[in-house]
Design an enzyme around this catalytic site. Structure first.
Site, short mmCIF file in Angstrom:
data_model
loop_
_atom_site.label_atom_id
_atom_site.label_comp_id
_atom_site.label_asym_id
_atom_site.label_seq_id
_atom_site.Cartn_x
_atom_site.Cartn_y
_atom_site.Cartn_z
N LEU A 285 0.83 -1.21 0.00
CA LEU A 285 0.00 0.00 0.00
C LEU A 285 0.86 1.26 0.00
O LEU A 285 1.97 1.26 0.53
CB LEU A 285 -0.95 0.00 1.20
CG LEU A 285 -0.38 0.10 2.62
CD1 LEU A 285 -0.03 1.53 3.01
CD2 LEU A 285 -1.37 -0.47 3.60
N CYS B 277 10.01 4.32 2.99
CA CYS B 277 10.39 3.01 2.44
C CYS B 277 11.51 3.00 1.41
O CYS B 277 12.40 2.16 1.48
CB CYS B 277 9.17 2.36 1.79
SG CYS B 277 7.79 2.20 2.91
#
Ligand code: UPG
Length: 469
Positions: A159, A272
Site C-alpha cells: 500500500l 520506504c
C-alpha cells in the site's frame, strides 16, 4: 472462529487489519502495540494516522471483530495467525550502520511469541525485512518451541500512503511466500483463504519465502529507480532545453514503459524507498555482489544529487547567496495528502538553505511546527528509532519559522520553494504573493505544480524541474 493478532499498530498494521476485519466478519482481529497512547488513539474518535476512508472502516467494525489493545501477550497467545508489523529502521551503529535493517523490534517480537504461545501459530512477516529474515525468526521460534509448530510466511504490504484503503480494497496483487513443505503449503493456504474473502484468486500470488521477501525490496527499488531515472533526465533537460514533462509523456506512451511514476521532482521521500534500497545494497554486498550493489546505490545517489542540485539552483540564481534572505518553503510532507515527513526531501533542502544562512519560513497544511523543528534538528536515520535516539525537546532552529498560511510564509520573501505537490498551491493568488515579495521575486517549483508561464507574466522568475527557463 479464526483469530488474528497483529503486532504493531502503525501505518501498515492499523489499516491492513481494519480492512481484513471489515472484509471477514467471521474473523476476530486484534491489533496490539506496546505504546498506550497509540492504542488509545486507535480506540478514540481521532485515529493516530490520517488515511481517506480509514475512519469509516474502523468505525464499522471496531468493538465487533476489530480490537486495539496493549495486552500484547494475551492476544498473541490466543491467535492462530500473528502478523508482525513492527518498524525495521536502518541501523545507525555497529555492523552495517547506515545500510542494514535493524531487526531489534522484530527479534523481540519473535522471542515474545515463543515465550507466550501454547498452540500452533502461523507467523506472518508484514513489515519489510531483509531477505532470509524468516530463517532467523524460524530459528528463534523453533529453538524455544516447547513442541509448538510454527510456520513463517512472508506477506509484504504494497500500500502507498494517502491511498492505503483503496490499495487494500483493490490490491494489484497479494503476495504470500512460505516453506515448500506440506505444513508450509497448508499455512499459505490458510492465509490465502483470508484474502480470498475479497481478492480474486488470480491476484493472490504464492511463492517461496525468499522470493516474497525479495519481491518487496525489488518492487520499491524499481519504483524508486524510475523516479531517479526521470530526475536524471531532468538535469539533462535543463542543460539542453528539452522539457522533462514532454519526455515523460513520450516515453510513457510506450506500453512497455507505461505512464505512471514518471514525474520529475525535487526527489523521492517516504519511509520506504531509501531504507529498502540501502537494505538491498547491503544484502548484495554481503553476498559478494558489489556490481549489483553499486547499481542500486546509484538510485539513492541520484536522489541526493537531485536535492542538492535544487539547493544549488536556488542559491546560484539568487546571486550566489541567500544569506539573511527570507525564503518561503511551501510544503514539507514527503507527498501531498499526508502529514508524514519521514525522509521528505524538504528536510535536506531546508538544511541546505539554512547552511547558506537563509531565513526559512515554512508552510505545510498538515505538518506541525513541532514536527518540522524535530526533523530539522535530527540526524539522518534517527527518525525511525522511537525508543532511544530521538531528541525529546530539540533546540528550535532559530533561522526557521513555521506559519499556517502560504501568504504569511511568502510575505517579504526573496524566493519561494515549492516542495510538496499540495493541490492548494496550484490555486494560490500569485499576484498577491508577488506584490508582497522582494524583487526580483523567484519561484523554484520542485514539483512542477504551478503554471510557469502565467507566473512569468505576473513578473516572477520561475525555475521548474527539467524545463527550459
Ligand atoms: N514520487 C515522485 N515522482 C513520481 C512518483 C512519486 O517524485 O512520479 C515521489 C513522491 O512524491 C514521494 C515518493 O516518490 O516522495 C514515494 O511516493 P509513493 O510511492 O507514492 O509513497 P509511499 O507511501 O512511500 O509508497 C511506497 C510504494 C508502496 C510501498 C511503500 C512502503 O509506492 O508500494 O508499500 O512505499 O514500502
Amino acid at each position: 472462529m479464526v483469530k488474528i493478532c497483529c503486532i504493531g499498530a502503525g501505518y501498515v498494521g492499523g489499516p491492513t487489519m481494519a480492512v481484513i476485519a471489515i472484509k471477514c466478519p467471521s474473523i476476530e482481529v486484534v491489533v496490539v502495540d506496546i505504546s498506550k497512547p497509540r492504542i488509545d488513539a486507535w480506540n478514540s474518535d481521532t485515529l493516530p494516522i490520517y488515511e481517506p476512508g480509514l475512519d469509516d472502516v474502523v468505525k464499522a467494525c471496531r468493538g465487533k471483530n476489530l480490537f486495539f489493545s496493549t495486552d500484547v501477550e494475551k492476544h498473541v497467545a490466543e491467535a492462530d495467525i500473528i502478523f508482525v508489523s513492527v518498524n525495521t529502521p536502518t541501523k545507525t551503529r555497529g555492523l552495517g550502520a547506515g545500510k542494514a535493517a535493524d531487526l531489534t523490534y522484530w527479534e523481540s517480537a519473535a522471542r515474545m511469541i515463543a515465550d507466550v504461545s501454547k498452540s500452533d501459530k502461523i507467523v506472518v512477516e508484514k513489515s519489510t525485512v531483509p531477505v532470509k529474515t524468516a530463517e532467523a525468526i524460524e530459528k528463534i521460534l523453533t529453538h524455544n518451541s516447547k513442541g509448538i509448530n510454527y510456520q513463517i510466511l512472508s506477506n509484504p504490504e504494497f500500500l502507498a500512503e494517502g491511498t492505503a484503503i483503496d490499495d487494500l480494497f483493490k490490491p494489484d496483487r497479494v503476495l504470500i511466500g512460505g516453506r515448500e513443505t506440506p505444513e508450509g503449503r497448508k499455512a499459505v493456504q490458510a492465509l490465502k483463504e483470508v484474502y480470498a474473502h475479497w481478492v480474486p484468486e488470480e491476484n493472490i500470488i504464492t511463492t517461496n519465502l525468499w522470493s516474497a521477501e525479495l519481491s518487496k525490496l525489488a518492487a520499491n527499488a524499481f519504483l524508486a529507480q524510475r523516479i531517479s531515472s526521470v530526475n536524471a533526465m531532468s538535469a539533462l533537460c535543463e542543460a539542453t532545453g528539452a522539457d522533462v514533462s514532454e519526455v515523460s509523456y513520450a516515453i510513457g506512451k510506450d506500453s512497455r514503459i507505461g505512464p505512471k511514476f514518471l514525474n520529475a521532482s525535487v526527489g523521492f521521500g517516504g519511509s520506504c524507498f531509501q531504507k529498502d534500497i540501502l537494505n538491498l545494497v547491503y544484502i548484495c554486498e554481503c553476498n559478494g555482489l558489489p556490481e549489483v550493489a553499486n547499481y542500486w546505490k546509484q538510485v539513492i545517489k541520484i536522489n541526493d544529487y537531485q536535492k542538492s542540485r535544487f539547493v544549488n539552483r536556488v542559491v546560484s540564481s539568487m546571486f550566489n547567496t541567500v544569506s539573511g534572505k527570507k525564503i518561503a518553503v511551501l510544503g514539507f510532507a514527503f507527498k501531498k495528502d499526508t502529514g508524514d515527513t519521514r525522509e521528505t526531501p524538504a528536510i535536506d533542502v531546508c538544511k541546505g538553505l539554512l547552511g547558506d544562512k537563509a531565513q526559512v519560513s515554512i508552510y505545510d497544511p498538515q505538518v506541525t511546527e513541532d514536527q518540522i523543528q524535530r526533523d530539522l534538528a535530527m540526524n539522518k536515520f534517527d527518525w525511525d528509532h522511537p525508543m532511544h535516539l530521538q531528541p525529546t525537546s530539540p533546540t528550535a532552529v532559530k533561522q526557521v519559522s513555521v506559519v499556517w498560511d502560504a501568504y504569511e510564509a511568502t510575505k517579504g520573501a526573496h524566493g519561494v520553494c515549492i516542495l510538496t505537490e499540495w493541490n492548494e498551491f496550484k490555486a494560490l493568488d500569485y499576484q498577491k504573493i508577488f506584490d508582497n515579495m522582494q524583487k526580483p521575486a523567484f519561484v523554484f517549483d520542485g514539483r512542477n505544480v504551478v503554471d510557469a508561464e502565467k507566473l512569468r507574466e505576473i513578473g516572477f522568475i520561475v525555475y521548474s524541474i527539467g524545463k527550459p527557463l
